[in-house]
Design a protein around this motif. Structure first.
Motif, PDB file in Angstrom:
ATOM      1  N   LEU A  84       0.829  -1.209   0.000  1.00 15.66           N
ATOM      2  CA  LEU A  84       0.000   0.000   0.000  1.00 15.66           C
ATOM      3  C   LEU A  84       0.862   1.258   0.000  1.00 15.66           C
ATOM      4  O   LEU A  84       0.554   2.241  -0.680  1.00 15.66           O
ATOM      5  N   ASP A  85       1.969   1.226   0.762  1.00 17.76           N
ATOM      6  CA  ASP A  85       2.794   2.431   0.935  1.00 17.76           C
ATOM      7  C   ASP A  85       4.248   2.008   1.129  1.00 17.76           C
ATOM      8  O   ASP A  85       4.598   1.441   2.160  1.00 17.76           O
ATOM      9  N   THR A  86       5.100   2.260   0.143  1.00 21.37           N
ATOM     10  CA  THR A  86       6.508   1.846   0.272  1.00 21.37           C
ATOM     11  C   THR A  86       7.241   2.649   1.340  1.00 21.37           C
ATOM     12  O   THR A  86       8.179   2.146   1.959  1.00 21.37           O
ATOM     13  N   HIS A  87       6.845   3.911   1.575  1.00 21.54           N
ATOM     14  CA  HIS A  87       7.473   4.695   2.639  1.00 21.54           C
ATOM     15  C   HIS A  87       7.268   4.008   3.994  1.00 21.54           C
ATOM     16  O   HIS A  87       8.182   3.931   4.811  1.00 21.54           O
ATOM     17  N   GLU A  88       6.043   3.527   4.206  1.00 22.50           N
ATOM     18  CA  GLU A  88       5.725   2.823   5.450  1.00 22.50           C
ATOM     19  C   GLU A  88       6.425   1.464   5.480  1.00 22.50           C
ATOM     20  O   GLU A  88       6.974   1.044   6.506  1.00 22.50           O
ATOM     21  N   ALA A  89       6.431   0.777   4.345  1.00 25.62           N
ATOM     22  CA  ALA A  89       6.952  -0.593   4.299  1.00 25.62           C
ATOM     23  C   ALA A  89       8.447  -0.663   4.568  1.00 25.62           C
ATOM     24  O   ALA A  89       8.923  -1.599   5.227  1.00 25.62           O
ATOM     25  N   VAL A  90       9.207   0.313   4.069  1.00 28.54           N
ATOM     26  CA  VAL A  90      10.657   0.218   4.200  1.00 28.54           C
ATOM     27  C   VAL A  90      11.087   0.200   5.668  1.00 28.54           C
ATOM     28  O   VAL A  90      11.994  -0.539   6.055  1.00 28.54           O
ATOM     29  N   GLY A  91      10.419   0.984   6.519  1.00 28.17           N
ATOM     30  CA  GLY A  91      10.770   0.991   7.938  1.00 28.17           C
ATOM     31  C   GLY A  91      10.479  -0.337   8.605  1.00 28.17           C
ATOM     32  O   GLY A  91      11.285  -0.857   9.384  1.00 28.17           O
ATOM     33  N   VAL A  92       9.314  -0.904   8.298  1.00 29.00           N
ATOM     34  CA  VAL A  92       8.930  -2.182   8.908  1.00 29.00           C
ATOM     35  C   VAL A  92       9.844  -3.305   8.417  1.00 29.00           C
ATOM     36  O   VAL A  92      10.297  -4.150   9.196  1.00 29.00           O
ATOM     37  N   ILE A  93      10.130  -3.326   7.111  1.00 28.07           N
ATOM     38  CA  ILE A  93      11.032  -4.343   6.554  1.00 28.07           C
ATOM     39  C   ILE A  93      12.426  -4.225   7.171  1.00 28.07           C
ATOM     40  O   ILE A  93      13.048  -5.233   7.534  1.00 28.07           O
ATOM     41  N   ALA A  94      12.929  -2.995   7.295  1.00 30.48           N
ATOM     42  CA  ALA A  94      14.258  -2.791   7.878  1.00 30.48           C
ATOM     43  C   ALA A  94      14.282  -3.234   9.331  1.00 30.48           C
ATOM     44  O   ALA A  94      15.264  -3.836   9.797  1.00 30.48           O
ATOM     45  N   ASN A  95      13.199  -2.955  10.073  1.00 33.36           N
ATOM     46  CA  ASN A  95      13.100  -3.436  11.455  1.00 33.36           C
ATOM     47  C   ASN A  95      13.167  -4.946  11.507  1.00 33.36           C
ATOM     48  O   ASN A  95      13.895  -5.529  12.327  1.00 33.36           O
ATOM     49  N   ASN A  96      12.418  -5.596  10.643  1.00 30.74           N
ATOM     50  CA  ASN A  96      12.412  -7.059  10.624  1.00 30.74           C
ATOM     51  C   ASN A  96      13.769  -7.625  10.210  1.00 30.74           C
ATOM     52  O   ASN A  96      14.241  -8.624  10.759  1.00 30.74           O
ATOM     53  N   PHE A  97      14.405  -7.003   9.211  1.00 35.30           N
ATOM     54  CA  PHE A  97      15.698  -7.482   8.716  1.00 35.30           C
ATOM     55  C   PHE A  97      16.766  -7.417   9.805  1.00 35.30           C
ATOM     56  O   PHE A  97      17.581  -8.341   9.946  1.00 35.30           O
ATOM     57  N   TYR A  98      16.779  -6.338  10.579  1.00 35.48           N
ATOM     58  CA  TYR A  98      17.807  -6.143  11.608  1.00 35.48           C
ATOM     59  C   TYR A  98      17.368  -6.591  12.997  1.00 35.48           C
ATOM     60  O   TYR A  98      18.030  -6.303  13.991  1.00 35.48           O
ATOM     61  N   GLY A  99      16.243  -7.310  13.074  1.00 29.62           N
ATOM     62  CA  GLY A  99      15.842  -7.912  14.343  1.00 29.62           C
ATOM     63  C   GLY A  99      15.283  -6.931  15.346  1.00 29.62           C
ATOM     64  O   GLY A  99      15.489  -7.082  16.557  1.00 29.62           O
ATOM     65  N   ASN A 100      14.537  -5.926  14.866  1.00 29.89           N
ATOM     66  CA  ASN A 100      13.877  -4.951  15.740  1.00 29.89           C
ATOM     67  C   ASN A 100      14.807  -4.399  16.822  1.00 29.89           C
ATOM     68  O   ASN A 100      14.544  -4.518  18.020  1.00 29.89           O
ATOM     69  N   PRO A 101      15.914  -3.776  16.425  1.00 25.57           N
ATOM     70  CA  PRO A 101      16.914  -3.344  17.401  1.00 25.57           C
ATOM     71  C   PRO A 101      16.427  -2.281  18.378  1.00 25.57           C
ATOM     72  O   PRO A 101      16.890  -2.234  19.523  1.00 25.57           O
ATOM     73  N   SER A 102      15.485  -1.427  17.956  1.00 25.48           N
ATOM     74  CA  SER A 102      15.039  -0.354  18.861  1.00 25.48           C
ATOM     75  C   SER A 102      14.352  -0.906  20.098  1.00 25.48           C
ATOM     76  O   SER A 102      14.313  -0.241  21.139  1.00 25.48           O
ATOM     77  N   ARG A 103      13.811  -2.129  20.017  1.00 28.03           N
ATOM     78  CA  ARG A 103      13.159  -2.734  21.184  1.00 28.03           C
ATOM     79  C   ARG A 103      14.158  -3.152  22.250  1.00 28.03           C
ATOM     80  O   ARG A 103      13.777  -3.400  23.399  1.00 28.03           O
ATOM     81  N   SER A 104      15.439  -3.245  21.866  1.00 31.49           N
ATOM     82  CA  SER A 104      16.481  -3.647  22.821  1.00 31.49           C
ATOM     83  C   SER A 104      17.223  -2.457  23.395  1.00 31.49           C
ATOM     84  O   SER A 104      18.216  -2.622  24.111  1.00 31.49           O
ATOM     85  N   LEU A 105      16.760  -1.249  23.064  1.00 30.42           N
ATOM     86  CA  LEU A 105      17.383  -0.017  23.557  1.00 30.42           C
ATOM     87  C   LEU A 105      16.336   0.846  24.247  1.00 30.42           C
ATOM     88  O   LEU A 105      15.132   0.695  24.010  1.00 30.42           O
ATOM     89  N   LYS A 106      16.800   1.758  25.084  1.00 25.44           N
ATOM     90  CA  LYS A 106      15.941   2.849  25.551  1.00 25.44           C
ATOM     91  C   LYS A 106      16.230   4.020  24.617  1.00 25.44           C
ATOM     92  O   LYS A 106      17.240   4.703  24.745  1.00 25.44           O
ATOM     93  N   LEU A 107      15.325   4.182  23.633  1.00 27.63           N
ATOM     94  CA  LEU A 107      15.524   5.162  22.574  1.00 27.63           C
ATOM     95  C   LEU A 107      14.734   6.424  22.878  1.00 27.63           C
ATOM     96  O   LEU A 107      13.517   6.375  23.079  1.00 27.63           O
TER      97      LEU A 107
END
Length: 429
Positions: A84-107
């Motif tokens: 539906l939206d590549t702008h939205e998709a790229v962030g989610v795909i990148a999160n999945n590719f790198y193993g959702n790193p922001s969840r392991s930090l206090k950002l």
């Protein structure tokens, strides 16, 4: 190597052609960065459209294409995922590719017109001195503990951002302090990123070339706070007229800071009325210091230890950075690129100058908001004894055209205290 199907979690998919169990070696938004088995996301940007490069990236080895516009043809051995939206998709795909790193930090996100870089830099310094491993993402430099990487923009694209956050996690970082630009929110570069808190510094005239109106600009900033989770915190400077607006619809726990007012205590709220010492000068830095103190306390640090450590902190490079010559002339370098920032800097200089003269060297960047050019020139004229207008990163514009725009803000009889020196090196010399 990742599996394509694993990267598509939480994506709004409209159509799939090909093998969703295909291997993916890397992610790319850039046709120049393709390798075998790359996944390419076609983004429709303000200048270029990634959909125009799909044939090129396939020729270079990309085997998976994420797209949102209908394509003229499809190849049998390529995997096509329409979203539906590549702008939205790229962030989610990148999160999945790198193993959702922001969840392991206090950002922690820092947003506002002025003060983002200083606040993020001071927070990184503070938490490092308090004994924590921490990263920083900002306009000048990105840091993983003490390791530095050059920054190309205030907030990186979603792929670069997640890659950087993954490195922080791998290096044992507990915290990351990140500048959040209005552009990154509008372009959905933060999709899928998990923040624990955010702070708003101020909002003044800037980026109207992109957002068109101040209301749109403010709304983009506010959307960041609307992204924060109910378990997080949101801090706003309520001496700024947009401060309370930033917090108006966030789900996070809200806090306010001020140099000019004290809110009434209510319920379980605690009002800190603190004396905090710093070697940084200017009212604008008082707000920055107050903000980092609030963040540190909300993250559980001892307030007395925080105050003691704040005394040791240095400012960000290029932010009210003072240089003294052998004959006693003080040079101050500041990145001020908005009317409000320039006025704050020159006000602080005037307050500390004594009987000295203030010579201001001011320029405005090219391909950016033109409306602020005459305003900044007038501020420089009104608040200095001699104003030198010069070139400042003209990009694709002619420096002379930018200087002409600036001079429109000056009085007709300005020649007695204004010089025009196009060459920046000569102007500073």
């Amino acid at each position: 190597m990742k599996i394509l199907n694993d990267l598509l979690e939480d994506i709004q998919i409209l159509d799939i052609k090909g093998n969703i169990d295909a291997p993916v070696s890397s992610l790319s938004l850039n046709s120049k960065e393709i390798e075998p088995n790359s996944l390419f996301i076609a983004i429709s940007g303000n200048i270029t459209d990634g959909h125009n490069f799909i044939e090129e990236v396939i020729g270079k080895g990309a085997t998976t294409i994420i797209y949102e516009k209908d394509l003229p043809k499809y190849k049998n051995d390529i995997n096509y995922i329409k979203v539906l939206d590549t702008h939205e998709a790229v962030g989610v795909i990148a999160n999945n590719f790198y193993g959702n790193p922001s969840r392991s930090l206090k950002l922690i996100g820092v947003t506002g017109t002025n003060g983002k870089t200083t606040t993020a830099t001071l927070l990184h310094q503070l938490f490092r001195k308090l004994g924590h491993k921490a990263g920083m993402i900002g306009t000048i430099v990105n840091k993983v503990n003490n390791k530095e990487y050059e920054a190309s923009r205030t907030t990186p694209d979603a792929i670069s951002l997640n890659k950087l956050l993954r490195e922080m996690v791998n290096e044992g970082c507990e915290y990351c302090f990140m500048e959040v630009s209005s552009h990154s929110v509008s372009e959905k570069r933060l999709s899928g990123i998990s923040f624990v808190g955010g702070i708003f510094t101020n909002l003044t005239l800037d980026h109207l070339d992109y957002h068109k109106t101040l209301e749109n600009y403010a709304e983009a900033k506010k959307k960041f706070f609307d992204m924060l989770p109910i378990s997080g915190f949101a801090i706003a400077n309520i001496d700024d007229e947009k401060g309370e607006y930033m917090l108006s619809t966030t789900k996070a726990k809200t806090y306010t800071l001020s140099l000019k007012q004290v809110a009434d205590s209510s319920g379980n709220e605690v009002n800190f009325n603190e004396r905090i010492e710093t070697k940084l000068l200017g009212e604008f830095n008082a707000y920055n210091i107050l903000g980092i103190y609030a963040v540190a306390v909300l993250l559980g640090e001892d307030n007395e230890k925080v105050k003691e450590t704040i005394k040791q902190l240095d400012g960000a490079p290029g932010r009210f950075q003072a240089i003294k010559s052998e004959n006693g002339i003080i040079g101050i370098v500041d990145y001020a690129h908005t009317p409000d920032a320039l006025e704050n800097v020159l006000k602080t200089v005037k307050d500390m100058k004594g009987n000295g003269r203030v010579i201001a060297v001011v320029g405005c960047g090219g391909d950016r908001d033109k409306s602020k050019r005459p305003i900044m020139a007038r501020i420089g004229y009104d608040m200095s004894d001699l104003l030198i207008l010069t070139s400042d990163n003209p990009r694709s514009e002619k420096p002379e055209d930018i200087l002409n725009d600036m001079q429109k803000g000056l009085p007709l009889d300005h020649e007695n205290k204004v010089e025009i020196i196009v060459d920046r090196h000569m102007a500073i010399e």
